[in-house]
Design an enzyme around this catalytic site. Structure first.
Site, short mmCIF file in Angstrom:
data_model
loop_
_atom_site.label_atom_id
_atom_site.label_comp_id
_atom_site.label_asym_id
_atom_site.label_seq_id
_atom_site.Cartn_x
_atom_site.Cartn_y
_atom_site.Cartn_z
CG HIS A 244 -62.47 -16.82 4.61
ND1 HIS A 244 -61.36 -16.04 4.85
CD2 HIS A 244 -63.31 -16.04 3.87
CE1 HIS A 244 -61.53 -14.85 4.30
NE2 HIS A 244 -62.68 -14.83 3.68
CG ASP B 33 -47.69 -17.26 -16.98
OD1 ASP B 33 -48.00 -18.43 -17.28
OD2 ASP B 33 -46.96 -16.54 -17.69
#
Length: 446
Positions: A162, A389
């Site tokens: 993180h 995608d």
């Protein structure tokens, strides 16, 4: 596992350099990695997977890392408070890239019904272990695993420390990588980047003393490799809020709290979930008199003065921390009161022009909440991981596994199949999940 290799930017494509950690980044030094998992329905053979898909993913990742080079970096963690931590890129630095194959039931994995999360961990990588040197420690911040489900689909699992990225930054990366992969055979694939990331820490204006304060505090705790332990006592379930359900929920709340004229979908769902989760817990009367907290991340990029560029890559998060008496939250008016409290706290936080003046209070305030009854959320109503995608269409299912390491937490992102809808995932012990599922099935009239 078929193969474990390394993927980095192409030779001589990125200059050797360092990027300092801000106090926003240092907040996460001792936090477990973020674990994301995307499943794609794309029936293909082992041969097509190994000869076409894997090479394209490697090549597109390599090119994407030119623009997102901190993901290839080592995080340098000095032993001395006089030296500050930094992300360091040297020529040849790269990320771990694992290729695997699974006979697990793909259709079962992508369902929304309750399931143990344990087997999902087979499809996400672990970050490499920390390297210890005499005066410092080094560790890598990013790893990828690609898994073939023969004849059914592909899974892409990612582990990210993180410190290198918050959710908006991660979304920018995964969008760029998937776009690069989809258009890798085009000569103009660089044009697929909507905007290149900004790493310049000076775009965030704040007193630099905050960095020293957070760094000295971080050194008080041992640095450990923190891959979440397997959550064998947990159940994960995805709950979908369609646009019509959200509209109904908002109308229900506004009918009881007319002052909430501009009620956001996030506030409505957050109030509904917070009250429902709290009702799912058994508690004695003493606990009912205690405060319950809800930890909500707030992206400060557009809210600082001057605003931080939207394409700033790193961490730029604060938080809102609504609190209520537990007995009020579980009462008949719990959802309505929660909506009021959440809306007021978020409004106060995002409109606070002097928010950075309270930075030294952030960690103590959060630590206090974590010792009480608390609920947290990862992601946001703007997060759209399904839009990534790679050339195989939308992801069939996305999972943010990091919440399995939290006591009580939910993830939130845009829904896959419903325009304007939102998707919430919970990870809870089975008895609490059963209780919450009963609450959810009753709907807003329950």
């Amino acid at each position: 596992v078929i193969e474990t290799c390394r993927v980095g930017p192409p030779p001589d494509s990125v200059a050797e350099q360092s990027v300092p950690l801000t106090f926003f980044d240092m907040t996460w030094l001792h936090f477990h990695p973020m674990l994301q998992l995307l499943f794609y329905e794309f029936p293909c053979s082992k041969q097509h997977f190994s000869e076409s898909i894997v090479p394209k993913l490697k090549q597109s990742l390599s090119k994407t890392l030119i623009h997102f080079f901190p993901l290839s970096c080592n995080l340098i963690y000095p032993s001395s408070p006089e030296k500050m931590p930094e992300f360091r890129y040297l020529s040849g630095d790269s990320v771990s890239f694992t290729i695997a194959e699974s006979s697990d039931d793909f259709d079962d994995l992508v369902g929304n019904r309750p399931e143990s999360p344990v087997r999902l961990y087979n499809f996400v990588p672990k970050l490499p272990p920390i390297v210890e040197e005499s005066d410092r420690k080094l560790f890598q911040v990013f790893a990828v695993q690609v898994t073939l489900f023969p004849g059914r689909g592909v899974g892409i699992g990612i582990a990210t420390h993180h410190t290198v990225s918050d959710a908006p930054s991660f979304l920018a990366f995964i969008t760029a990588w998937s776009s690069m992969s989809k258009h890798i055979e085009n000569e103009d694939e660089d044009e697929e980047f909507k905007s290149l990331p900004v790493f310049d820490r000076s775009v965030i204006k704040y007193p630099t003393k905050f960095d020293s304060i957070y760094w000295r505090n971080a050194l008080k705790f041992p640095l450990q490799s923190r891959h979440p332990s397997l959550p064998t006592d947990r159940i994960r379930t995805t709950f979908v809020f369609t646009q019509s359900k959200i509209k109904k929920l908002k109308g229900w709340i506004q009918s009881r709290v007319p002052s909430l004229v501009h009620l956001s979908s996030f506030v409505a769902i957050a109030a509904y979930m917070w009250a429902g989760i709290t009702k799912s817990f058994t508690a004695d009367e003493d606990q009912d008199n205690e405060d319950a907290f809800f930890l909500i991340p707030v992206d400060l990029r557009p809210r600082l003065d001057p605003p931080v560029p939207e394409n700033y890559f790193g961490n730029c998060l604060s938080y809102a921390l609504p609190r209520m008496r537990r007995r009020e939250l579980v009462g008949e008016k719990g959802v309505f009161l929660a909506a009021e409290v959440i809306a007021a706290e978020i409004k106060k936080r995002i409109n606070d022009k002097r928010i950075l003046e309270t930075v030294e209070k952030w960690s103590p305030e959060i630590r206090k909440a974590l010792q009480k009854s608390y609920f947290s959320v990862a992601g946001s109503s703007k997060l759209d991981l399904y839009g990534a995608d790679f050339g195989w269409g939308k992801a069939r299912k996305q999972e943010i596994l990091s919440i399995d390491g939290e006591k009580y937490a939910m993830t939130l992102c845009k829904a896959r199949d419903f325009e304007g809808g939102l998707e919430v995932c919970l990870s809870l012990p089975k008895d609490k999940m059963d209780a919450f599922a009963a609450y959810f099935s009753l709907g807003i009239n329950g």
